[in-house]
Design an enzyme around this catalytic site. Structure first.
Site, mmCIF file in Angstrom:
data_model
loop_
_atom_site.group_PDB
_atom_site.id
_atom_site.type_symbol
_atom_site.label_atom_id
_atom_site.label_comp_id
_atom_site.label_asym_id
_atom_site.label_seq_id
_atom_site.Cartn_x
_atom_site.Cartn_y
_atom_site.Cartn_z
ATOM 1 N N GLY A 127 0.901 -1.179 -0.219
ATOM 2 C CA GLY A 127 0.093 0.084 -0.054
ATOM 3 C C GLY A 127 0.933 1.129 -0.078
ATOM 4 O O GLY A 127 0.618 2.318 -0.654
ATOM 5 N N CYS A 135 3.421 -8.833 2.615
ATOM 6 C CA CYS A 135 3.110 -9.806 1.647
ATOM 7 C C CYS A 135 4.376 -10.404 0.999
ATOM 8 O O CYS A 135 4.207 -11.479 0.759
ATOM 9 C CB CYS A 135 2.024 -9.290 0.445
ATOM 10 S SG CYS A 135 1.541 -10.227 -0.763
ATOM 11 N N CYS A 194 2.124 -13.477 1.855
ATOM 12 C CA CYS A 194 1.527 -14.074 0.681
ATOM 13 C C CYS A 194 2.374 -14.763 -0.331
ATOM 14 O O CYS A 194 2.381 -15.973 -0.515
ATOM 15 C CB CYS A 194 0.820 -12.910 -0.183
ATOM 16 S SG CYS A 194 -0.144 -11.703 0.826
ATOM 17 N N LYS A 216 4.609 -17.837 1.299
ATOM 18 C CA LYS A 216 3.855 -18.775 1.839
ATOM 19 C C LYS A 216 3.080 -19.633 0.414
ATOM 20 O O LYS A 216 3.223 -20.638 0.529
ATOM 21 C CB LYS A 216 2.424 -18.095 2.681
ATOM 22 C CG LYS A 216 1.468 -19.131 2.818
ATOM 23 C CD LYS A 216 0.109 -18.487 3.077
ATOM 24 C CE LYS A 216 -0.609 -17.810 2.204
ATOM 25 N NZ LYS A 216 -1.670 -16.852 2.111
ATOM 26 N N TYR A 226 11.049 -4.035 -5.900
ATOM 27 C CA TYR A 226 9.981 -2.712 -5.195
ATOM 28 C C TYR A 226 11.046 -1.618 -4.783
ATOM 29 O O TYR A 226 10.650 -0.425 -4.986
ATOM 30 C CB TYR A 226 9.650 -3.249 -3.810
ATOM 31 C CG TYR A 226 8.266 -3.869 -3.942
ATOM 32 C CD1 TYR A 226 7.171 -3.363 -3.357
ATOM 33 C CD2 TYR A 226 8.051 -5.132 -4.617
ATOM 34 C CE1 TYR A 226 6.044 -3.951 -3.329
ATOM 35 C CE2 TYR A 226 6.859 -5.782 -4.747
ATOM 36 C CZ TYR A 226 5.802 -5.097 -4.073
ATOM 37 O OH TYR A 226 4.557 -5.534 -4.257
ATOM 38 N N ALA A 240 10.352 4.935 11.495
ATOM 39 C CA ALA A 240 9.924 6.361 11.544
ATOM 40 C C ALA A 240 8.863 6.576 12.444
ATOM 41 O O ALA A 240 7.917 5.779 12.460
ATOM 42 C CB ALA A 240 9.436 6.917 10.054
ATOM 43 N N TYR A 251 -7.386 -18.490 7.854
ATOM 44 C CA TYR A 251 -6.340 -18.800 6.764
ATOM 45 C C TYR A 251 -4.965 -19.296 6.954
ATOM 46 O O TYR A 251 -4.609 -20.337 6.445
ATOM 47 C CB TYR A 251 -6.862 -18.173 5.706
ATOM 48 C CG TYR A 251 -6.252 -16.873 5.767
ATOM 49 C CD1 TYR A 251 -4.922 -16.435 5.135
ATOM 50 C CD2 TYR A 251 -6.758 -15.514 6.459
ATOM 51 C CE1 TYR A 251 -4.279 -15.312 5.044
ATOM 52 C CE2 TYR A 251 -5.994 -14.243 6.631
ATOM 53 C CZ TYR A 251 -4.794 -14.013 5.852
ATOM 54 O OH TYR A 251 -4.107 -13.132 6.059
ATOM 55 N N GLU A 256 -3.637 -22.874 6.292
ATOM 56 C CA GLU A 256 -2.437 -23.184 5.339
ATOM 57 C C GLU A 256 -1.304 -23.560 5.809
ATOM 58 O O GLU A 256 -0.589 -24.551 5.181
ATOM 59 C CB GLU A 256 -2.245 -21.747 4.627
ATOM 60 C CG GLU A 256 -3.361 -21.129 3.685
ATOM 61 C CD GLU A 256 -3.256 -19.654 3.354
ATOM 62 O OE1 GLU A 256 -3.960 -19.194 2.410
ATOM 63 O OE2 GLU A 256 -2.733 -18.983 4.093
ATOM 64 N N ARG A 275 -13.515 -19.102 10.490
ATOM 65 C CA ARG A 275 -14.791 -18.370 10.754
ATOM 66 C C ARG A 275 -14.939 -16.993 9.720
ATOM 67 O O ARG A 275 -13.998 -16.507 9.542
ATOM 68 C CB ARG A 275 -14.500 -17.805 12.314
ATOM 69 C CG ARG A 275 -15.566 -16.987 12.778
ATOM 70 C CD ARG A 275 -15.123 -16.680 14.127
ATOM 71 N NE ARG A 275 -14.196 -16.013 14.371
ATOM 72 C CZ ARG A 275 -14.237 -14.647 14.626
ATOM 73 N NH1 ARG A 275 -14.915 -13.959 14.269
ATOM 74 N NH2 ARG A 275 -12.955 -14.210 14.802
ATOM 75 N N ALA A 302 -8.825 -15.632 -1.365
ATOM 76 C CA ALA A 302 -8.433 -16.927 -1.676
ATOM 77 C C ALA A 302 -7.678 -17.598 -0.537
ATOM 78 O O ALA A 302 -7.193 -16.797 0.255
ATOM 79 C CB ALA A 302 -7.552 -17.308 -2.954
ATOM 80 N N HIS A 338 -16.004 -27.528 -21.557
ATOM 81 C CA HIS A 338 -16.076 -28.878 -21.141
ATOM 82 C C HIS A 338 -14.751 -29.647 -21.733
ATOM 83 O O HIS A 338 -14.383 -29.343 -22.909
ATOM 84 C CB HIS A 338 -17.401 -29.476 -21.795
ATOM 85 C CG HIS A 338 -17.420 -30.887 -21.366
ATOM 86 N ND1 HIS A 338 -17.844 -31.059 -20.022
ATOM 87 C CD2 HIS A 338 -17.220 -31.926 -22.041
ATOM 88 C CE1 HIS A 338 -17.876 -32.567 -19.969
ATOM 89 N NE2 HIS A 338 -17.471 -33.140 -21.063
ATOM 90 N N GLU A 378 -17.111 -25.160 -15.375
ATOM 91 C CA GLU A 378 -18.391 -25.166 -16.226
ATOM 92 C C GLU A 378 -19.800 -25.392 -15.134
ATOM 93 O O GLU A 378 -20.754 -25.033 -15.442
ATOM 94 C CB GLU A 378 -18.353 -26.352 -17.191
ATOM 95 C CG GLU A 378 -18.585 -27.845 -16.578
ATOM 96 C CD GLU A 378 -18.384 -28.946 -17.644
ATOM 97 O OE1 GLU A 378 -19.490 -28.876 -18.402
ATOM 98 O OE2 GLU A 378 -17.258 -29.326 -17.881
#
Length: 462
Positions: free
Chosen positions: A16, A44, A49, A52, A100, A116, A180, A184, A207, A344, A439, A444
């Site tokens: 962010g 992350c 993320c 992991k 980054y 900071a 999660y 995981e 939950r 997910a 298919h 589907e």
């Protein structure tokens, strides 16, 4: 007119904060700096993320080798090296963190490797150097930190942060939590050969997710070999020597393990940030309180991401960061819409979910139609593996708008991204039905389910 050192100072170089800083420069901001106390990339990229999912991929191979035999492959004897995996993982994280850093620098953003903290609403102190700087606008994007319980022997456990840096693969792991992260990591360690016990205070894991998703994941955890103990929590942990720990549960059970891991939630990382000096108010849950435009109680200070505890997902933090930049530096007030966000869970099999659960939909809408199916994926048809796939549509019975889509099974995260577009667009069940199926695929089923599901209690009443 007051002169500041920076037009924008961002505290935290996670997803962010990085996006906000880069977009602010793109919108014409003058001097922009980002301060990061650990590594550029945030939770992350560094300890969440990305690493992991690399571990998830690694843990799946043990099952894939067995699956291959059913399709005629003789894979021979296989061995696993935790040390080699961690070395490769670390190299990839180094590469991503470097990207980054370069992207920030190439955008004209100054990157400061320091912690900071606030001295006042416009003044920041850099802890390591003791230097103070001033900024017109300040963005807080420090994320969250794992919660550690206040119990005897708590220091003997680790969190997900440390799990990525274990020197060896533990033989026995006890994990606290049913969210999660806990689910995981339970299957990550189990897939690599550890004996895993997962302890959860509730009756069914995950939950907040749809009840059918929760039941399916719980069953698959047990099927995969994870021992799941419910309706209890850690009471204390003791060191019993030889690198072993003994976990005492409130139900009287004792569990011995090499590694004890806490995965019982994350808290906004606000401790020691000096928010009281700046006058920034916190919500009751400890998160920084913000309005729809991510502005705090102080006019020139904003916050995005997990530190605000709105929707704690990396892509959400990125969108909040972009909206902040557009609002403050782009002259286009933008409030990010937090509804119908797809998510997910990388359990095995994984989960994809977007929109309302059945329980939440029934609270909000008068008439709800449910469509769901459960079947063995085609990939398992030549095996004796009993794992099943579950798909579910939650539909407004009056307008036929699809309010929620929930999937448990292979490739569910990939499917839910596309289903999320349809839910966000407000498409109806008729529009789903009008789409021609691809298919043979599991996906589907999303456009071929045509029989409404009736709860057993209503069937009995009929």
């Amino acid at each position: 007119m007051t002169q500041y050192n920076y037009d924008l100072f961002v505290i935290g170089a996670g997803s962010g904060g990085v996006r906000a800083a880069r977009m602010a420069k793109r919108h014409g901001a003058g001097k922009v700096a980002v301060a990061e106390e650990y590594r550029v990339g945030g939770t992350c990229v560094i300890r969440g993320c990305v690493p992991k999912k690399l571990l998830v991929y690694a843990s799946e191979f043990s099952k894939q080798f067995k699956l291959a035999e059913s399709f005629g492959w003789d894979v021979g004897e296989s061995t696993f090296s935790w040390e080699n995996l961690i070395e490769a993982k670390d190299a990839e994280i180094d590469r991503l963190s470097g990207i980054y850093w370069r992207n920030l620098s190439n955008s004209g953003v100054e990157v400061i490797a320091d912690r900071a903290v606030f001295e006042d609403a416009h003044t920041i102190r850099l802890v390591n150097t003791g230097k103070t700087v001033t900024a017109d606008k300040i963005l807080i994007a420090v994320g969250g930190a794992p919660f550690v319980p206040d119990i005897e022997g708590a220091e003997l456990g680790i969190t997900s942060n440390e799990a990525f840096h274990l020197e060896t693969l533990p033989e026995h792991v006890v994990i606290a939590g049913g969210g999660y992260i806990a689910c995981e990591f339970a299957q990550i360690f189990q897939g690599m050969g550890s004996n895993v016990c997962q302890v959860y205070r509730g009756d069914t894991v995950l939950r907040g997710f749809d009840d059918d998703v929760r039941s399916q994941v719980h069953s698959e955890l047990v099927r995969s070999g994870v021992r799941v103990i419910t309706h209890t929590v850690f009471e204390k942990i003791e060191d019993i020597g030889g690198g072993k720990k003994r976990v005492h549960l409130t139900n009287g059970t004792q569990l011995d393990a090499d590694v004890v891991m806490y995965a019982i939630g994350r808290n906004p990382y606000v401790e020691g940030l000096g928010l009281e000096k700046a006058g920034v108010e916190l919500a009751e849950n400890g998160a920084i309180q913000v309005d729809a435009y991510s502005q705090t109680s102080v006019d020139n200070i904003y916050a995005v991401g997990d530190v605000t505890n709105r929707v704690n997902l990396t892509p959400v933090a990125i969108r909040e960061g972009a909206a902040f930049a557009a609002t403050v530096f782009g002259g286009k007030p933008t409030a990010y819409d937090h509804s119908d966000i797809a998510s997910a869970v990388f359990t095995q099999p994984p989960v994809g979910s977007v929109g309302l659960s059945e329980a939440d939909a029934r609270k909000e809408f008068k008439n709800i139609d449910i469509y769901k199916t459960s079947f063995r994926p085609m990939k398992l048809s030549l095996t004796n593996i009993e794992s099943r796939m579950m798909m579910k549509l939650v539909v407004d019975g009056d307008t036929q708008r699809v309010l929620g889509v929930h999937i448990v099974g292979p490739d569910a995260p990939e499917m839910i991204q596309l289903a999320g577009i349809a839910v966000k667009a407000g498409l109806t069940k008729d529009q789903y039905d009008a789409a021609c199926a691809v298919h043979p695929t599991s996906a589907e089923e999303l456009v071929t389910m045509n029989e409404k599901w009736t709860p057993p209690e209503l069937k009995a009443a009929e």
